[in-house]
Write an enzyme that holds these catalytic residues in place. Structure first.
Site, PDB file in Angstrom:
ATOM      1  N   CYS A 418       0.814  -1.224   0.000  1.00  0.00           N
ATOM      2  CA  CYS A 418       0.000   0.000   0.000  1.00  0.00           C
ATOM      3  C   CYS A 418       0.841   1.265   0.000  1.00  0.00           C
ATOM      4  CB  CYS A 418      -0.973  -0.024   1.170  1.00  0.00           C
ATOM      5  SG  CYS A 418      -0.227   0.256   2.793  1.00  0.00           S
ATOM      6  N   HIS A 481      -2.404   1.781   6.796  1.00  0.00           N
ATOM      7  CA  HIS A 481      -2.755   1.719   5.373  1.00  0.00           C
ATOM      8  C   HIS A 481      -2.542   3.101   4.781  1.00  0.00           C
ATOM      9  CE1 HIS A 481      -4.490   0.713   1.607  1.00  0.00           C
ATOM     10  NE2 HIS A 481      -5.567   1.464   1.762  1.00  0.00           N
ATOM     11  N   ASP A 504      -7.359   5.766  -3.451  1.00  0.00           N
ATOM     12  CA  ASP A 504      -6.729   4.562  -2.888  1.00  0.00           C
ATOM     13  C   ASP A 504      -6.365   3.611  -4.024  1.00  0.00           C
ATOM     14  OD1 ASP A 504      -5.843   2.426  -1.449  1.00  0.00           O
ATOM     15  OD2 ASP A 504      -7.544   2.339  -0.086  1.00  0.00           O
ATOM     16  N   ASN A 559     -13.445   5.006  10.286  1.00  0.00           N
ATOM     17  CA  ASN A 559     -14.504   5.130  11.296  1.00  0.00           C
ATOM     18  C   ASN A 559     -15.173   3.827  11.699  1.00  0.00           C
ATOM     19  OD1 ASN A 559     -14.864   8.096  11.829  1.00  0.00           O
ATOM     20  ND2 ASN A 559     -15.091   8.121   9.603  1.00  0.00           N
ATOM     21  N   GLU A 663     -25.772  12.105  12.894  1.00  0.00           N
ATOM     22  CA  GLU A 663     -25.708  11.890  11.446  1.00  0.00           C
ATOM     23  C   GLU A 663     -24.681  10.827  11.098  1.00  0.00           C
ATOM     24  OE1 GLU A 663     -26.809  16.173   9.527  1.00  0.00           O
ATOM     25  OE2 GLU A 663     -25.073  16.061  10.838  1.00  0.00           O
TER      26      GLU A 663
END
Length: 901
Positions: A418, A481, A504, A559, A663
């Site tokens: 990566c 990453h 990515d 997250n 949210e």
């Protein structure tokens, strides 16, 4: 910032030129980099793609994603390049004979000059090696013919159009004008009888209606631009005798890549024949972050220096406890960077009409950086042997990868991971003119089933179950990453999402595991499987996961929840949820700070977690700064971008007050509504959790030294508690995949009210010396249950064994063209011989990437290796080196070097 075309032409803008070179239609293109093979390969790539779509009889059969052999396709690239040159040479010989035998009143062109080096200074492309002359820096007395100002018409008659000894490739930026000149053969241009046009063509099938061909008529009376800056335009600069010099404006939305330049001549007689003069080389047109009208415009000179012009930087690796910056040479100005970028765009299948749109260009590059079925730059590999290629940690920069790719017929290079993908993508974006930077997320989620949760399953003995209960769960937590950010506006999104966009380019390893390496789903038409972005970083921070492109995937990386499940026969679905951690993922997101440069430690790091995570979603490490990396190195520091970012965020949040915890949870819960995931979120939460558990974070451990693992336990209740605990340590790849067991302890004991207990494992060097893989990462799992209250607890953590640093020293005062000596030294920290030793080193403008074999190194031995090199360019430079052996690798070091002219 005023328009570039409104600025006066600076003295010395146009130098004495190469106008006496023969310019017959039969002239072959010269190499872009001094190597005709690279030039032919770049020019033939579109031809190869067209011919791959036809069978042996010329029928259009299309491309089967899995039907072509990669080696066969690579051989076609080489074969078609050679065959195309042969046939074009034969055609042009016939054309020359036919043309010479025909009478024509058309104006004859002797030569065309694009003033490559002079235009490069105005377009800020003078650092590209393709532009440089004879290996010397642009502007040095040895490589320049004396320049004279052409702002005065009278200066043209005194110019000496002499031939230079070396040709230069023209590299321009869109959104500003450039100069070119035409020299006639037999007579002057006569506007009453002659028509002269400059034609610019792009791609394999240029058409005016599609914007891939531009034809600009020359008019003697046009002294000012009429259509600029929004359109291509041409104006007369001056005319004297057989020489005409004019200025061409490139609009800020021009297609990016290789353009062909032709000069057409005919007469005013209706139906008259048209003659065409082909310029010897194609020209590169790049994005322009210096132009306000270009979507990649970056209004900060310090940031442009860092994210566009800086040839070296850092990609952060390691763990969230002890991240370290790995030095990388981007090489965006090397003579192989632009040819590689052009060929990759061809292989990506991106329509030529889309190559002026930075959103589509970066998306295409992200899809083709990783190789699938023979298409692409780098093949990824995360486990096993690398003997048939290059270990990812041996690379010191991108240029060697580009060179391998071009020299081997565009065959994918082995191998990348990566951080290599992210660094190489940064090189390509900077080469194309897009501000970019690699960023690293520590504790990064790889959510493969779109639940916004990384789910790990353990059996009744505390052993992790690979693949989960059904064998198809490929969720993972990577220790780190890396991906790439690019700077641009997003007119395709609503207001407030301009700025950094995440790309990515790393292919998900779980895809190959899931498909067993099946190539039927690979190939250029399967690139959608690998495209990750561009995702607006601001949309991730707000939790607006509905915006293009691939934002939910990126949102989960920083997250996602981490959920542990253990076998439980009393559960209706066979497992019970024993832990949820909302804050472990995305513990820290780092990139190199603009203008900073630290070769000793990592004081040049910048924590950009706040760009991706709102305050409610940031961990205690980021909020409190309790000894974390950011507080140690960035305390009291700020960057120009952070100030600009805060102003823009305040403005945007007034318009779009999103990003609240509610949210964010709404976005996560929406993806959990699938039937398969619902049982996981019905776990019973015990009401009485009165036993405290703490897995102690590991201190710094040097490679070759023993280490201790500890769990502190305290009974905070007023009653006796019976506790069962499991503590284990495993060597892991940085992707979180387990390699070997290092140690394990199982205990059951009774803890009296208020009492404490410590569970411990000690692992010696002899126990782990043959079990550690690649970067030396170790994963710790701890689990416990309380019999009386049914309380369950689990925790995981990781750390990395520390390796010695490679010391780099420079002897003498480095000077261009003079021998210079570098000394690389370090001490073997382990009690075994190091075999198959080698040093790899590289420095832009200093020395191209080289690998030198070295003798075996004894236990505890201090070694010093001296290497001679000859700096090619002056200024501030960087030398990067690595040491690798079979027993110990990834020993890195760097040194700044000031080179005198």
């Amino acid at each position: 910032m005023s328009s570039p075309m409104a600025q006066p032409v600076s003295p010395g803008m146009l130098r004495r030129s190469t106008m006496t070179q023969q310019g017959s239609p039969g002239m072959l293109r010269r190499s872009m980099s001094g190597n005709s093979g690279l030039n032919n390969l770049a020019h033939s790539s579109s031809f190869v793609r067209r011919n791959n779509d036809r069978d042996g009889m010329g029928n259009n059969v299309g491309v089967s994603p899995g039907g072509s052999n990669a080696a066969y396709r690579a051989s076609l690239v080489s074969h078609y390049a050679e065959d195309l040159d042969r046939r074009r040479r034969a055609e042009r010989v016939v054309e020359d004979i036919r043309t010479d035998g025909m009478t024509s009143d058309n104006l004859k062109i002797d030569s065309v000059e694009l003033f490559a080096r002079d235009n490069a200074r105005e377009h800020r492309t003078d650092r590209y090696e393709l532009v440089l002359d004879n290996g010397r820096e642009l502007g040095s007395s040895a490589s320049m013919v004396m320049s004279r100002s052409m702002t005065n018409m009278s200066s043209l008659s005194s110019m000496d159009y002499r031939s230079s000894t070396q040709s230069s490739t023209t590299v321009l930026r869109r959104g500003q004008p450039f100069f070119m000149a035409v020299r006639m053969k037999d007579r002057n241009f006569d506007p009453r009888r002659d028509i002269l046009r400059a034609s610019f063509s792009f791609g394999p099938n240029p058409q005016v209606t599609k914007g891939t061909k531009v034809v600009l008529p020359f008019r003697m009376n046009q002294r000012e631009f009429n259509r600029a800056p929004q359109k291509w335009d041409m104006r007369l600069h001056q005319q004297e005798g057989f020489n005409i010099t004019f200025q061409v404006n490139i609009p800020a939305n021009a297609l990016v890549g290789l353009w062909r330049v032709n000069i057409e001549t005919t007469t005013t007689t209706p139906g008259a024949r048209v003659d065409e003069f082909r310029f010897k080389d194609d020209i590169y047109i790049l994005f322009n972050p210096f132009c306000r009208d270009d979507p990649v415009y970056l209004d900060n000179e310090e940031l442009r220096k860092e994210y566009l012009m800086n040839e070296s930087g850092k990609v952060y690796v390691g763990t969230h406890h002890r991240p370290k910056g790995r030095r990388w040479i981007y090489g965006q100005f090397s003579d192989v960077a632009l040819p590689a970028a052009q060929l990759l765009l061809e292989q990506s299948g991106l329509n030529p009409t889309e190559r002026g749109n930075p959103v589509q260009v970066v998306r295409a590059i992200a899809s083709i950086i990783n190789a699938n079925d023979g298409f692409g730059l780098l093949e990824g590999k995360w486990e096993g042997s690398f003997e048939d290629g290059v270990c990812p940690w041996v690379w010191t920069g991108s240029s060697k990868i580009f060179e391998h790719y071009l020299r081997n017929g565009s065959k994918p290079v082995k191998y990348g991971q990566c951080w290599v993908f992210a660094a190489v993508a940064t090189s390509i974006f900077r080469a194309l003119g897009i501000p970019s930077r690699p960023v690293t997320n520590f504790v990064s989620a790889r959510d493969t089933n779109h639940t916004m949760s990384v789910d790990k399953y353990f059996d009744v003995f505390g052993e992790e179950m690979k693949g989960g209960p059904d064998g198809d769960n490929q969720d993972a937590l990577w220790n780190f990453h890396a991906w790439t950010e690019v700077w641009m506006s997003r007119p395709d999104l609503q207001t407030g999402f301009n700025g950094w966009q995440a790309i990515d380019p790393t292919p998900p390893p779980q895809f190959w595991q899931k498909n067993g390496g099946d190539k039927k789903s690979r190939g250029p038409w399967a690139v959608e499987e690998f495209r990750r972005g561009p995702s607006a970083v601001e949309s991730v921070r707000r939790g607006e996961v509905g915006f293009a492109y691939d934002t939910p995937y990126l949102f989960a990386e920083v997250n996602a929840e981490v959920s542990h499940f253990q076998e439980d026969e009393t559960s209706h679905w066979g497992f019970r949820k024993i832990r949820v951690n909302n804050y472990q993922v995305g513990r820290m997101i780092l990139t190199k700070r603009p203008g900073a440069d630290d070769d000793v430690s990592d004081g040049d790091a910048e924590d950009i977690s706040s760009l991706y995570k709102s305050p409610d979603g940031m961990s205690r490490y980021q909020n409190k700064g309790d000894g974390c990396f950011n507080s140690l190195f960035n305390q009291g520091m700020s960057s120009p971008y952070s100030d600009m970012r805060d102003r823009e965020r305040d403005r945007d949040m007034k318009q779009y007050p999103t990003g609240s915890p509610a949210e964010r949870l709404l976005a996560m819960n929406a993806s959990r509504s699938v039937e398969k995931s619902q049982p996981m979120f019905e776990a019973h939460r015990p009401t009485n959790e009165d036993v405290y558990f703490d897995l102690v974070e590991q201190e710094k451990v040097a490679w070759g030294q023993p280490f201790n693992l500890q769990v502190h336990i305290q009974n905070r209740s007023q009653e006796m508690r019976t506790i069962t605990t499991i503590l284990s340590a495993n060597s892991v790849y940085y992707t979180g995949v387990t390699a070997r067991r290092l140690g394990r302890s199982d205990r059951q004991f009774v803890l009296q009210p208020g009492s404490r207990e410590t569970m411990q494992i000690r692992v010696s060097w002899d126990e782990y010396r043959d079990k550690i893989v690649d970067y030396g990462h170790i994963k710790i799992y701890a689990m416990a249950s309380v019999q009386e209250t049914k309380q369950c607890w689990s925790e995981e953590d990781d750390f990395q064994l520390e390796k010695p640093k490679l010391d780099v020293q420079i002897r003498g005062n480095p000077q261009v063209g003079q021998d210079c000596f570098a000394t690389f030294s370090f001490m073997n920290p382990i009690s075994v011989n190091l075999t198959e030793c080698e040093f790899t080193f590289e420095g832009p403008g200093l020395v191209r990437a080289q690998t030198v074999k070295y003798r075996d190194v004894k236990p505890g031995e201090m070694i010093s290796f001296v290497q001679k090199f000859m700096p090619r360019f002056n200024g501030e430079r960087k030398l990067v080196a690595t040491f690798n052996s079979r027993e110990l690798g990834d020993i890195i070091g760097s040194r700044p070097i000031h080179v005198r002219d």
